[in-house]
Design an enzyme around this catalytic site. Sequence first.
Site, PDB file in Angstrom:
ATOM      1  N   GLU A 167       0.801  -1.231   0.000  1.00 19.89           N
ATOM      2  CA  GLU A 167       0.000   0.000   0.000  1.00 19.89           C
ATOM      3  C   GLU A 167       0.828   1.273   0.000  1.00 19.89           C
ATOM      4  OE1 GLU A 167      -3.412   0.130   2.654  1.00 19.89           O
ATOM      5  OE2 GLU A 167      -3.337  -2.036   2.819  1.00 19.89           O
TER       6      GLU A 167
ATOM      7  N   ASP B 191      -2.722  -4.570   3.497  1.00 19.73           N
ATOM      8  CA  ASP B 191      -2.962  -4.920   4.901  1.00 19.73           C
ATOM      9  C   ASP B 191      -4.022  -6.010   5.021  1.00 19.73           C
ATOM     10  OD1 ASP B 191      -1.118  -3.058   5.716  1.00 19.73           O
ATOM     11  OD2 ASP B 191      -2.596  -1.495   6.112  1.00 19.73           O
TER      12      ASP B 191
ATOM     13  N   ASP C  85      -6.761  -6.542   6.612  1.00 20.22           N
ATOM     14  CA  ASP C  85      -8.013  -6.134   7.250  1.00 20.22           C
ATOM     15  C   ASP C  85      -9.021  -5.907   6.128  1.00 20.22           C
ATOM     16  OD1 ASP C  85      -7.224  -3.729   6.103  1.00 20.22           O
ATOM     17  OD2 ASP C  85      -6.778  -2.745   7.996  1.00 20.22           O
TER      18      ASP C  85
ATOM     19  N   GLU D 232     -10.245  -3.211   4.677  1.00 20.99           N
ATOM     20  CA  GLU D 232      -9.835  -2.254   3.642  1.00 20.99           C
ATOM     21  C   GLU D 232      -8.718  -2.837   2.789  1.00 20.99           C
ATOM     22  OE1 GLU D 232     -11.375   0.649   2.922  1.00 20.99           O
ATOM     23  OE2 GLU D 232     -12.802   0.068   4.475  1.00 20.99           O
TER      24      GLU D 232
ATOM     25  N   TYR E 269       1.381  -5.128  13.268  1.00 26.34           N
ATOM     26  CA  TYR E 269       0.284  -4.345  12.680  1.00 26.34           C
ATOM     27  C   TYR E 269      -0.480  -3.607  13.771  1.00 26.34           C
ATOM     28  CZ  TYR E 269      -3.487  -3.191   9.446  1.00 26.34           C
ATOM     29  OH  TYR E 269      -4.386  -2.525   8.657  1.00 26.34           O
TER      30      TYR E 269
ATOM     31  N   ARG F  53      -3.465  -2.034  13.814  1.00 31.60           N
ATOM     32  CA  ARG F  53      -4.929  -1.971  13.878  1.00 31.60           C
ATOM     33  C   ARG F  53      -5.443  -3.331  14.323  1.00 31.60           C
ATOM     34  NH1 ARG F  53      -3.619   0.875   9.128  1.00 31.60           N
ATOM     35  NH2 ARG F  53      -3.981   3.119   9.353  1.00 31.60           N
TER      36      ARG F  53
ATOM     37  N   HIS G  80      -5.736 -10.060  14.277  1.00 33.03           N
ATOM     38  CA  HIS G  80      -4.309  -9.796  14.391  1.00 33.03           C
ATOM     39  C   HIS G  80      -3.865  -9.972  15.838  1.00 33.03           C
ATOM     40  CE1 HIS G  80      -4.153  -8.074  10.358  1.00 33.03           C
ATOM     41  NE2 HIS G  80      -5.272  -7.437  10.656  1.00 33.03           N
TER      42      HIS G  80
END
Length: 724
Positions: free
Chosen positions: A33, A106, A108, A110, A323, A325, A368
Site C-alpha cells: 500500500e 494490509d 483487514d 480495507e 500491525y 490496527r 491480528h
Amino acid sequence: MAAEAQTKKTKSKTPLKKKKNDKHDKNILVIVESPAKAKTIEKYLGGDYIVKASMGHLIDLPKSRIGIDVENDFEPEYITVRGRAKILKELQTDAKKSHTVLLASDFDREGEAIAWHLRNAISSKTKTVQIQRISFNEITPQAIKDAVETPRIIDESKVGAQKARRVLDRLVGYNLSPLLWKKVKSGLSAGRVQSVALRLICEREKEVENFIPDEYWTLEADFKVGKTVYTAQLVLWNGVKPELKNETDVNTIINIIKNSDCMVLDVRQTDKSIRPKPPFTTSQLQQSAANRLGFSSRKTMQVAQQLYEGVNIGESRVGLITYMRTDSVRISQTAINDVREWLGKNHPNELPEKANEYTVGKNAQDAHEAIRPTYTGYTPEYVKEYLNKDQLRLYTIIWERFVASQMINAKTRTVSADIKSVSGSDEAIFRITGTKFIEKGFYKVMKLLSSKEDKGNPYPLLKTGEKVLIEKFYPQQHFTQGPARYTDATIIKTLEEKGIGRPSTYAPIISVLLDRYYVTRSNKQLVPTLLGKLINNMLVEYFPQYVDAAFTASMEKKLDEVEENRISWPEMIREFWSPFKVRVDEVGKTLESFKGSLDEATEYTCEKCGKPIMKKLGRFGYFLACSGFPECRNTKSIPLAECPKCGGDVVARKAKGRGKEFYGCVKYPECDFISMFKPIDQNCPRCGKFLVEKTDKKNGSHKACINPDCDYLHSAEEQEVEKK
C-alpha cells in the site's frame, strides 16, 4: 543481540523463486500500500522480486454521485480514483511483465478490498499472470518470507464486509447530507458513525454546562512525633465522614481539637499484588498515547504506521512493531519465546514459570496479534539513535507494555495509621497512608509508562498508643467537579465500550468531526461547536434511531457477521435501507426549512455602509456580518460578555502571528480589560459579572466569577492572586 537473532531467522528459509523450467523469464511483482512498506520489504526479497506501492485505494465509489444501484442488490459503481489512473496503469503494465503478482495490502477489510480491486483490474488486462494474496502481521525478514511461501486466495467474505460498510456509509451520508443542505445550510454533511460520536460529545457538553459546583472543604494537620512531622487528613468526625460545607464548619472543628491530646489509635498493613496489563490493542494504544504523550489519535496512528512499515536500524531496515490496527491481546508463540528469552538474560528473577495469558475481549475480531515490538532485543535504548522523538516515545510505551505483560506481578505494601484527637465528647480521626513496592516485578521495565503514583510514598513510622502533638492545621477550600468533557482517549474508550467503530475507525471518527468543524479541541478536550450542536439536535430529533449508540453497535455486529460469512452483505443492507429511506422521505416532506432562520437581526449598524448588522452562523460559529453582503463584506466577532471595567463588549481576540486566543474589551486601548479565560453564557448570582471557564492541573475545567472581589466559585488563594 536482536541483530543476531534477525540474521538467524533470515537464514531459516529462502524466498520464493521461479522454477528453472518456468517458461516465463519474468519477475515476481509484489504490490503493497505504501512506498515506505515497499522500501522495507524490497530489502528482504531477492532480485526476482519487484515491490511497488498502490498508495492505498485505486478504485472506489465516485464522489460526485451516490454510486449505488439500490434497485439491483445495491451493486456499487466502482471507478478509478481521480488522480490514481497513472499508478493503476503502471501496476497493470508491471503485472504483464511478471509471471506472478503477490497482493500484499494490509490484512483487514480495507486491505482485502484493495487486493480484490487490484486483482480485478490486473485480470482485465492480462489472463496469463498468476495473482495471489499474501498477508503478514509484521514486516520482518522471516514474516515476509513465510508470507511469500504461503500465498492464499482473496477472502471474499472480508471483501463483502468492506463493501457493506462502504455502501452503508454512502447511503446514510448521501441521503442525510442533502437534507441538511436543503433544510439547514449548504455544505453540511452527516455520517453514520461520526454522528453517534457527535451525539455523545454534545450530550456530555450539556452535562458540563448544566453542572453547578458545590463548595466543600477538607482539613489536614501536621502531627509531630519527636523530630518527625506527619501530615494526615481528617477522615472521621464523631464516628462519621465529615461534611465540611464551608469555612465555618472547618474552623469549628479546629477550635474544638486544637489543644486536645492526640495518640496513634491504630496501624494497619495491607499487601497487594498487581498484575501487568496485556499488550496494547489499537484503542488502548491511542488512549495511553493521549494520556502519557499528549498525542492525538491521528498522530498516534501516523507514528505507529511509520514504526510498522520500517525504520533503518544501522545497515538493515526493519518494521519495529506489529500491525497497529487490532482489537486482540493475543501474542504468537514465537513472540512469547522471544520475550521470555530476553527476560531470562536481563531480568531472570522477574520471569514467571510459564507465559502470562490474557483473555481476548468478547467483541474482538481477533484477526491480528496485539501491538508489540517485532524483536524484544530492540530495546528503546538500542534504537533511540535511529528514531525521531515521537517515534521513540511511542515505540517505548509499546515495548514497555509488551515486555511487562510477560513478567511477574508487582507487590505493594500499604501502611495506614489513624491518629485520634479527643476533646470532651468530640472525637476526630486523622489518617496518614504510605505505600511502597516490596517486589517491583514488571515495574522494573516501566519507565515512560509509570506515573508518580506508581512510585509510592514513605510509610508512616508510628506505633499504636504513641502520643503525638498537633503542630498546624491546613484547611482547604474545594468545589465539586462536574463531568469531564471527552478527550481523544475517553471518547475512544467510550466508543469501544459501546461497540461502536473498529480499530481502524477510531482516529478517523475524531478527525472527521474536527475537519467538519462540528467539534474543536480546547485544552485537549473535545468541545462541540454551535454548528455541531445544531446538526446534532436535528439528527436526534428526526433520526433518533440512526444516531443511537445501541443501533450503531448492532450494525457493527452485522458487518462482523458478513465477514464471518453468516449473512450476505446485500441482505444486511436491504434490511437497513427500506425503513431508513422511508424516514428520510418523510422528514424531507415535513421538516420546515431552517434556512435564514439562523440569521438574527441585531441592534448594530454597519459603520462602513450604514446597513443593519445580522448575526449569522458560519462553520466556526456565530459572527456578525453586514446585511449588505456581498456588496459590503464587513464582519465582526460576537460580543461574549459585558466588560466589568467599562461596560463595553468583550470579544475574542488574537495576538499577532500565531498567538493564543484571549478575550478583551472592544474599547481597547481606552479600556485595558483582558482575560485568558473564555466567558460563558452565565452571570454570577452574587455580583452579576460574567462567569468564565478555567482549566488547571489541580482542578481541571471549572467555572469561576471574573470579579476577583467576588468569592463565588473562587478559592481563597485564587482571590488573592487575581486581586494582585
